[in-house]
Design a protein around this motif. Structure first.
Motif, PDB file in Angstrom:
ATOM      1  N   LEU A   1       0.810  -1.215   0.000  1.00 27.67           N
ATOM      2  CA  LEU A   1       0.000   0.000   0.000  1.00 27.67           C
ATOM      3  C   LEU A   1       0.843   1.264   0.000  1.00 27.67           C
ATOM      4  CD1 LEU A   1      -2.845  -0.966   2.493  1.00 27.67           C
ATOM      5  CD2 LEU A   1      -3.182  -0.224   0.137  1.00 27.67           C
ATOM      6  N   GLU A   2       1.996   1.216   0.669  1.00 32.92           N
ATOM      7  CA  GLU A   2       2.797   2.430   0.811  1.00 32.92           C
ATOM      8  C   GLU A   2       3.630   2.751  -0.428  1.00 32.92           C
ATOM      9  OE1 GLU A   2       5.063  -0.987   2.829  1.00 32.92           O
ATOM     10  OE2 GLU A   2       3.002  -0.211   2.762  1.00 32.92           O
ATOM     11  N   ARG A   3       3.507   1.963  -1.492  1.00 33.34           N
ATOM     12  CA  ARG A   3       4.227   2.238  -2.732  1.00 33.34           C
ATOM     13  C   ARG A   3       3.226   2.513  -3.850  1.00 33.34           C
ATOM     14  NH1 ARG A   3       8.086  -2.020  -4.780  1.00 33.34           N
ATOM     15  NH2 ARG A   3       8.529  -0.308  -6.225  1.00 33.34           N
ATOM     16  N   GLY A   4       3.387   3.636  -4.517  1.00 39.04           N
ATOM     17  CA  GLY A   4       2.503   3.977  -5.617  1.00 39.04           C
ATOM     18  C   GLY A   4       1.350   4.857  -5.182  1.00 39.04           C
ATOM     19  N   ALA A   5       0.921   5.702  -6.097  1.00 38.06           N
ATOM     20  CA  ALA A   5      -0.144   6.657  -5.789  1.00 38.06           C
ATOM     21  C   ALA A   5      -1.436   5.964  -5.387  1.00 38.06           C
ATOM     22  CB  ALA A   5      -0.396   7.561  -6.999  1.00 38.06           C
ATOM     23  N   ASN A   6      -1.729   4.818  -6.012  1.00 37.57           N
ATOM     24  CA  ASN A   6      -2.998   4.144  -5.719  1.00 37.57           C
ATOM     25  C   ASN A   6      -3.058   3.647  -4.279  1.00 37.57           C
ATOM     26  OD1 ASN A   6      -1.023   2.263  -6.293  1.00 37.57           O
ATOM     27  ND2 ASN A   6      -2.327   0.943  -7.512  1.00 37.57           N
ATOM     28  N   GLY A   7      -1.972   3.039  -3.787  1.00 38.08           N
ATOM     29  CA  GLY A   7      -1.955   2.556  -2.419  1.00 38.08           C
ATOM     30  C   GLY A   7      -1.939   3.677  -1.395  1.00 38.08           C
TER      31      GLY A   7
ATOM     32  N   ILE B   1      -1.212   9.598 -10.271  1.00 40.68           N
ATOM     33  CA  ILE B   1      -2.107  10.397  -9.425  1.00 40.68           C
ATOM     34  C   ILE B   1      -3.303   9.520  -9.103  1.00 40.68           C
ATOM     35  CG2 ILE B   1      -3.593  12.418  -9.275  1.00 40.68           C
ATOM     36  CD1 ILE B   1      -1.789  13.884 -11.139  1.00 40.68           C
ATOM     37  N   ALA B   2      -3.714   9.497  -7.838  1.00 42.38           N
ATOM     38  CA  ALA B   2      -4.847   8.660  -7.446  1.00 42.38           C
ATOM     39  C   ALA B   2      -5.629   9.323  -6.320  1.00 42.38           C
ATOM     40  CB  ALA B   2      -4.374   7.277  -7.008  1.00 42.38           C
ATOM     41  N   ALA B   3      -6.910   9.006  -6.255  1.00 42.59           N
ATOM     42  CA  ALA B   3      -7.780   9.485  -5.177  1.00 42.59           C
ATOM     43  C   ALA B   3      -8.520   8.289  -4.604  1.00 42.59           C
ATOM     44  CB  ALA B   3      -8.772  10.523  -5.700  1.00 42.59           C
ATOM     45  N   GLY B   4      -8.611   8.232  -3.288  1.00 38.08           N
ATOM     46  CA  GLY B   4      -9.271   7.111  -2.642  1.00 38.08           C
ATOM     47  C   GLY B   4     -10.755   7.346  -2.456  1.00 38.08           C
TER      48      GLY B   4
ATOM     49  N   VAL C   1      -8.967   5.287  -7.421  1.00 38.78           N
ATOM     50  CA  VAL C   1      -8.955   5.389  -8.871  1.00 38.78           C
ATOM     51  C   VAL C   1      -7.859   6.373  -9.220  1.00 38.78           C
ATOM     52  CG1 VAL C   1     -10.717   7.219  -8.875  1.00 38.78           C
ATOM     53  CG2 VAL C   1     -10.318   5.884 -10.940  1.00 38.78           C
ATOM     54  N   GLY C   2      -7.152   6.108 -10.302  1.00 38.36           N
ATOM     55  CA  GLY C   2      -6.045   6.995 -10.638  1.00 38.36           C
ATOM     56  C   GLY C   2      -5.575   6.838 -12.065  1.00 38.36           C
ATOM     57  N   VAL C   3      -4.513   7.544 -12.380  1.00 36.56           N
ATOM     58  CA  VAL C   3      -3.921   7.498 -13.714  1.00 36.56           C
ATOM     59  C   VAL C   3      -2.413   7.396 -13.581  1.00 36.56           C
ATOM     60  CG1 VAL C   3      -5.789   8.887 -14.710  1.00 36.56           C
ATOM     61  CG2 VAL C   3      -3.702  10.015 -13.898  1.00 36.56           C
ATOM     62  N   VAL C   4      -1.772   6.947 -14.641  1.00 32.86           N
ATOM     63  CA  VAL C   4      -0.319   6.880 -14.677  1.00 32.86           C
ATOM     64  C   VAL C   4       0.134   7.163 -16.105  1.00 32.86           C
ATOM     65  CG1 VAL C   4      -0.312   4.381 -15.099  1.00 32.86           C
ATOM     66  CG2 VAL C   4       1.711   5.484 -14.091  1.00 32.86           C
TER      67      VAL C   4
ATOM     68  N   ARG D   1     -10.251  13.096  -9.005  1.00 36.43           N
ATOM     69  CA  ARG D   1     -11.139  13.248  -7.850  1.00 36.43           C
ATOM     70  C   ARG D   1     -12.608  13.139  -8.264  1.00 36.43           C
ATOM     71  NH1 ARG D   1      -9.647  18.067  -3.865  1.00 36.43           N
ATOM     72  NH2 ARG D   1     -11.238  16.935  -2.701  1.00 36.43           N
ATOM     73  N   GLU D   2     -12.933  13.674  -9.428  1.00 38.98           N
ATOM     74  CA  GLU D   2     -14.297  13.561  -9.928  1.00 38.98           C
ATOM     75  C   GLU D   2     -14.653  12.097 -10.185  1.00 38.98           C
ATOM     76  OE1 GLU D   2     -18.099  14.142 -11.430  1.00 38.98           O
ATOM     77  OE2 GLU D   2     -16.825  15.445 -10.204  1.00 38.98           O
ATOM     78  N   ALA D   3     -13.706  11.345 -10.764  1.00 37.84           N
ATOM     79  CA  ALA D   3     -13.940   9.921 -11.008  1.00 37.84           C
ATOM     80  C   ALA D   3     -14.122   9.171  -9.694  1.00 37.84           C
ATOM     81  CB  ALA D   3     -12.768   9.322 -11.794  1.00 37.84           C
ATOM     82  N   ALA D   4     -13.333   9.525  -8.673  1.00 35.69           N
ATOM     83  CA  ALA D   4     -13.460   8.882  -7.359  1.00 35.69           C
ATOM     84  C   ALA D   4     -14.834   9.150  -6.758  1.00 35.69           C
ATOM     85  CB  ALA D   4     -12.358   9.371  -6.422  1.00 35.69           C
ATOM     86  N   SER D   5     -15.321  10.372  -6.918  1.00 32.48           N
ATOM     87  CA  SER D   5     -16.641  10.728  -6.402  1.00 32.48           C
ATOM     88  C   SER D   5     -17.731   9.926  -7.100  1.00 32.48           C
ATOM     89  CB  SER D   5     -16.882  12.223  -6.602  1.00 32.48           C
ATOM     90  OG  SER D   5     -18.171  12.590  -6.162  1.00 32.48           O
TER      91      SER D   5
END
Length: 223
Positions: free
Chosen positions: A134-140, A179-182, A193-196, A211-215
């Motif tokens: 979890l602590e590696r990468g924007a998604n985690g 970039i990711a948002a939980g 959800v995020g992008v790379v 953030r809109e996609a996460a919502s």
């Protein structure tokens, strides 16, 4: 509209058991639900008959049936999320992905989408189904930012919680920025959800899209 008391108590009991890493005793459950211990025993017995909980000694834990339901929910979430991921990929020109927590220490990407029009010379292909810490990468990190603050937690998690999204570079793939948002997922430790991408992009614009996609995904998962 009146609720069914027995069903309500059973679902509340299941929720309490799911939040206890070591499970709960029937006495604990009765106290938390503020009901008689005999009623708590009947609730546990009913949940056990449906394999939603199991008794190990005096403690009650989630059963295999709960995992089966969680797997079905994840499949439904992936299907519902695919259009959102495709729209995110097309809006940002990056690879989009959906990730869910896998236990307390790992996460796993479960779905992805590629942009219809490629913006850069290199397109990142996200490996679906491959777990990582979890602590590696924007998604985690975005998933960890959903949790209450802890003493001495990494600055990346603190910043992600403040901003509402996480940004990392080169943690999972050299030269790639993510970039990711939980968002909260019923019955799970969290999702993101995020992008790379390998090319440069407008972080603020992309973060707003993420953030809109996460919502939207949070709304789908709670519907």
């Amino acid at each position: 509209m009146a609720t069914l008391q027995g069903l309500d108590r059973g679902l509340r009991a299941l929720g309490l058991i799911s939040l206890a890493a070591d499970g709960l005793t029937v006495a604990d459950l009765a106290a938390r639900l503020e009901i008689d211990r005999a009623v708590a025993y009947r609730i546990v017995q009913t949940l056990e008959e449906h394999a939603l909980v199991s008794r190990q000694g005096k403690r009650v834990r989630l059963g295999a049936g709960a995992a089966t339901l969680a797997g079905r929910f994840q499949h439904q979430l992936v299907l519902a999320a695919q259009p959102v991921l495709q729209q995110l990929a097309d809006a940002t020109g990056t690879s989009a992905f959906l990730t869910v927590a896998h236990g307390a220490r790992e996460c796993v990407p479960v779905a992805g989408a590629q942009p219809t029009v490629q913006y850069g010379p290199i397109l990142v292909g996200y490996r679906i189904g491959v777990r990582h810490p979890l602590e590696r990468g924007a998604n985690g990190i975005a998933i960890l930012a959903l949790q209450p603050p802890l003493p001495d937690e990494p600055e990346e998690i603190v910043r992600a919680r403040e901003l509402g999204y996480s940004v990392t570079s080169g943690q999972l793939q050299k030269g790639a920025t993510g970039i990711a948002a939980g968002f909260e997922v019923p019955g799970a430790a969290g999702a993101s959800v995020g992008v790379v991408a390998m090319h440069e992009f407008d972080i603020e614009f992309v973060a707003a899209q993420v953030r809109e996609a996460a919502s939207r995904l949070a709304s789908l998962s709670s519907a």
